[in-house]
Design a protein around this motif. Sequence first.
Motif, PDB file in Angstrom:
ATOM      1  N   GLU A   1       2.019  -9.129   5.935  1.00  0.00           N
ATOM      2  CA  GLU A   1       0.876  -8.248   6.147  1.00  0.00           C
ATOM      3  C   GLU A   1       1.090  -6.896   5.476  1.00  0.00           C
ATOM      4  O   GLU A   1       0.157  -6.304   4.914  1.00  0.00           O
ATOM      5  CB  GLU A   1       0.634  -8.055   7.646  1.00  0.00           C
ATOM      6  N   GLN A   2       2.301  -6.407   5.549  1.00  0.00           N
ATOM      7  CA  GLN A   2       2.610  -5.098   4.970  1.00  0.00           C
ATOM      8  C   GLN A   2       2.436  -5.114   3.448  1.00  0.00           C
ATOM      9  O   GLN A   2       1.962  -4.143   2.857  1.00  0.00           O
ATOM     10  CB  GLN A   2       4.044  -4.716   5.340  1.00  0.00           C
TER      11      GLN A   2
ATOM     12  N   GLY B   1       0.791   5.164   6.277  1.00  0.00           N
ATOM     13  CA  GLY B   1       1.003   3.725   6.382  1.00  0.00           C
ATOM     14  C   GLY B   1       2.402   3.304   6.765  1.00  0.00           C
ATOM     15  O   GLY B   1       2.638   2.125   7.008  1.00  0.00           O
TER      16      GLY B   1
ATOM     17  N   GLU C   1      -1.252  -4.920   2.755  1.00  0.00           N
ATOM     18  CA  GLU C   1      -1.750  -3.563   2.982  1.00  0.00           C
ATOM     19  C   GLU C   1      -1.397  -2.645   1.818  1.00  0.00           C
ATOM     20  O   GLU C   1      -2.224  -1.833   1.376  1.00  0.00           O
ATOM     21  CB  GLU C   1      -1.183  -3.018   4.288  1.00  0.00           C
TER      22      GLU C   1
ATOM     23  N   TYR D   1      -4.066  -0.551  -0.383  1.00  0.00           N
ATOM     24  CA  TYR D   1      -4.015   0.911  -0.490  1.00  0.00           C
ATOM     25  C   TYR D   1      -3.862   1.355  -1.942  1.00  0.00           C
ATOM     26  O   TYR D   1      -4.441   2.374  -2.356  1.00  0.00           O
ATOM     27  CB  TYR D   1      -2.859   1.456   0.347  1.00  0.00           C
TER      28      TYR D   1
END
Length: 591
Positions: free
Chosen positions: A536-537, A453, A540, A544
């Motif tokens: 966005e990160q 990622g 994510e 995860y």
Amino acid sequence: MATDDRSPQREGTPSGVATMVFPSSLPQKRVLEDDHSPAVSSPLNPEVKPAQKVQVQAPEETQAAMSREKRTKKDSLKKREAKGAAAAGPDSSRATPDPKQLRDRDAPPGELAPLRYKLARPKPSDFEQARGPVFMSHHEVPDPEGKPIEFFETSEHVHNKKNFHYTHCIADPAFPSMFYYRQTEPEPYGAHMSFEDTASHIYFDKAGCHVTTDKGFRMARANVAVREGRWYWECKITRGILSKRAESDPESHGHVRIGWARREASLDAPVGFDAYSYGIRDVAGQKVHMSRPKDFFPPGEDLKEGDVIGMEIQLPSEALHRKVVQGQYNPAVDLLDEDSDHGAEALNIIRDRIPIRFKAHIYFEKMDYHTTKELDDLMNPSPMGSSGAHGSQEAPNPHHPLPPLRTLPNSHIKVYKNGVLMGTPWTDLFAFLPPASKLLQQGAGGREALDDGTLGYYPAVSVFRGGAVEANFGPDFWCPPPGHGGAGSKSDVEMKDGDAPEAEAEPQRGGDEDTVHVRPLSPTKKLRSVNERYDEQIVEDIVYDIVDEVGFWMQDGGKVIDRSGRDEKAGEVAGLAPGGREEIKELVQDD
């Protein structure tokens, strides 16, 4: 060579069975399979025959012991519990899987799971909010307008080096199956230059956007990576080549380079030093890649103090990117259907990491990506390099036989100066998804080709002996590029500048006159600020973390297995399980 007839001749290796006598007190547990005679004769031993296997007879006592029936070895308690739990079905609790089983080199990447470790329970302080670095004032300099800029030396944090990568984490009682920790972010929130992912002797402002150094070239990467789509950021040169110079003034206050860099790019070198970064040099506005400066700006167009340099990158969709690195790219079909998610496989993010302690901070430590021989040979051509070994002198392209040398179609970097497009110095950027990038996994079999990622292209700056740069990741830019409406803008329509794609327009008839409905640009075509990517990160990382937690929970049979002695009824998190570790790993690193 002459020989003396009186000298004794060496006897050849016996071809029969040699009988040797052993003391009864030293029984032999195995037979000697080979003698020590050379397999090939030489002038010094012309009569020596090829070595033959010699069987050795053990004493009668040893033979009798060996002839007995071998004792059946009993499984350990841990193995018996594991077998029993597996046979009992999903309602039973399973033992923690052996990490070695997860390192199966024959398993395809899609079937691998994150490695799991048994850790001690977290300390009460591990549940506190993550903290940023400690700032200590280092020096103050004026900017081009004469305003003072205070730079700070950061301490009490780690640096990404020695092939390791670090991210902040925090203990969370809602994550009992996943060794209690999840990823988090400290202040300052938002996109900025990373305090951990930077070289030593770089000084920051408290917002993490202004960087300088008093040493040679040092690089700083942002805390945000882009993987697909069009992204823009800009920076202002606050200390560099003087724009207005008197006779007594020096030529410059230092130098800077600005660009994009991958994870593998060296931090102790300028942007554009290797094949993993692309940079613009302030002297003559040259473009630099693999340490090869080439003219780009018009003659006399140096990058001087006060100039705002914009960097735009365009990357294809991750679905098309995976086809390129997997050797399945077909330009006749894939380019026409790039924006369609039909048939696109889900991302398989595998993060092998373990929490470590550094002073007052808790970090996730994991192996970082390392340079590949193919790109090193491309930078420094060698007849014995990997390209020559495969008999291929083919230039990088999407269909190159070596994955690290495959390039991304429809990818490029554009450069702006004070809001004016200067051109496109680079096209067909190198692919970065595995197997084009490889983790430094020693002895881990096929787990080096994993996507954790963090792969992508990062905004990066390099400063040299007093040079200073202030980064702006948006959404409000000093010199916004064409097509970017700034903060709060809902317009997805961009202005066409050369080869940039236009918004799709569909003429329709309605009422008394024709109307044109403009279709919004796809996510891979819309120009966005890097600060949007930060949000966005974060999303994510949350997803995860939940996926990993659910995966470990399923390995435990759908139950929370307490491996640390935690009293769930009382909600206690302090103490130590019998036989557990007293503390997680303590990292020692110079500031």
